[in-house]
Design a protein around this motif. Structure first.
Motif, PDB file in Angstrom:
ATOM      1  N   VAL A  93      -0.198   5.138  23.420  1.00 34.43           N
ATOM      2  CA  VAL A  93      -0.359   4.983  24.870  1.00 34.43           C
ATOM      3  C   VAL A  93      -1.713   4.340  25.178  1.00 34.43           C
ATOM      4  O   VAL A  93      -1.797   3.398  25.980  1.00 34.43           O
ATOM      5  CB  VAL A  93      -0.219   6.342  25.593  1.00 34.43           C
ATOM      6  CG1 VAL A  93      -0.715   6.265  27.029  1.00 34.43           C
ATOM      7  CG2 VAL A  93       1.236   6.804  25.558  1.00 34.43           C
ATOM      8  N   ALA A  94      -2.777   4.823  24.553  1.00 36.83           N
ATOM      9  CA  ALA A  94      -4.113   4.263  24.794  1.00 36.83           C
ATOM     10  C   ALA A  94      -4.148   2.785  24.412  1.00 36.83           C
ATOM     11  O   ALA A  94      -4.716   1.964  25.150  1.00 36.83           O
ATOM     12  CB  ALA A  94      -5.164   5.050  24.015  1.00 36.83           C
ATOM     13  N   ASN A  95      -3.535   2.439  23.296  1.00 31.21           N
ATOM     14  CA  ASN A  95      -3.481   1.035  22.890  1.00 31.21           C
ATOM     15  C   ASN A  95      -2.668   0.206  23.871  1.00 31.21           C
ATOM     16  O   ASN A  95      -3.044  -0.926  24.192  1.00 31.21           O
ATOM     17  CB  ASN A  95      -2.921   0.909  21.478  1.00 31.21           C
ATOM     18  CG  ASN A  95      -3.893   1.407  20.427  1.00 31.21           C
ATOM     19  OD1 ASN A  95      -5.099   1.408  20.626  1.00 31.21           O
ATOM     20  ND2 ASN A  95      -3.356   1.858  19.315  1.00 31.21           N
ATOM     21  N   HIS A  96      -1.571   0.753  24.362  1.00 28.72           N
ATOM     22  CA  HIS A  96      -0.728   0.057  25.345  1.00 28.72           C
ATOM     23  C   HIS A  96      -1.518  -0.217  26.633  1.00 28.72           C
ATOM     24  O   HIS A  96      -1.457  -1.315  27.187  1.00 28.72           O
ATOM     25  CB  HIS A  96       0.525   0.887  25.635  1.00 28.72           C
ATOM     26  CG  HIS A  96       1.466   0.270  26.593  1.00 28.72           C
ATOM     27  ND1 HIS A  96       2.104  -0.920  26.362  1.00 28.72           N
ATOM     28  CD2 HIS A  96       1.888   0.683  27.821  1.00 28.72           C
ATOM     29  CE1 HIS A  96       2.887  -1.224  27.389  1.00 28.72           C
ATOM     30  NE2 HIS A  96       2.765  -0.266  28.287  1.00 28.72           N
ATOM     31  N   VAL A  97      -2.263   0.771  27.073  1.00 33.71           N
ATOM     32  CA  VAL A  97      -3.085   0.626  28.281  1.00 33.71           C
ATOM     33  C   VAL A  97      -4.129  -0.472  28.077  1.00 33.71           C
ATOM     34  O   VAL A  97      -4.372  -1.289  28.972  1.00 33.71           O
ATOM     35  CB  VAL A  97      -3.727   1.990  28.639  1.00 33.71           C
ATOM     36  CG1 VAL A  97      -4.864   1.841  29.612  1.00 33.71           C
ATOM     37  CG2 VAL A  97      -2.663   2.943  29.187  1.00 33.71           C
TER      38      VAL A  97
END
Length: 161
Positions: free
Chosen positions: A82-86
């Protein structure tokens, strides 16, 4: 500077024969949380806060519980995704704050390790992650020790250019 705030909330019921994982920490307790993944209610709430701030849906959209690939998934790995996607959407994680509502077990001894685990998963400094725990004074499903809930807020900054 373009700032965005997101709010996340998650809840899981207690179940026998499961580990209690919160913020990536295996908490000693006589029951764990029921869920398709490892049911880390704190990591799920933070994931939803991040996705909400980025206007990118929720964790159910990214990791559907109908996909066998996510059965028993490590929520810290999901949080990292999720952090990478953001970040791929052009945002930097500025700050995350959270609160866990649980009558039992006592969580304060594990708070620092939770913060470290969450910071590591998101690729940010530990001082950018807040984790608090509270009881509900025996009120509601948390107070009756039927489950645990967590809420989180995330502050993101949109990168320019």
């Amino acid at each position: 500077m373009n700032m965005r705030v997101g709010l996340g909330f998650d809840v899981h019921a207690f179940a026998q024969g499961r580990k209690l994982i919160l913020g990536g920490v295996d908490i000693p307790h006589h029951q764990g949380l029921l869920g398709y993944s490892d049911a880390d209610v704190l990591a799920h709430a933070i994931s939803d806060a991040l996705l909400g701030a980025a206007r990118a849906g929720d964790i159910g959209k990214l990791f559907p519980d109908t996909d066998p690939a996510y059965a028993g998934a490590d929520s810290m790995v999901l949080l990292s995704c999720v952090a990478n996607h953001v970040r791929e959407l052009g945002f930097d994680i500025v700050d995350v704050d959270s609160v866990i509502s649980a009558q039992a077990p006592k969580l304060s001894p594990f708070r620092d390790q939770m913060r470290k685990n969450l910071a590591h998963a998101m690729g940010i400094d530990v001082d950018q992650v807040g984790v608090k725990a509270t009881t509900t004074e025996h009120l509601g499903f948390e107070g009756r020790e039927e489950g645990i809930s967590a809420q989180a807020v995330a502050l993101l900054s949109k990168r320019c250019c």
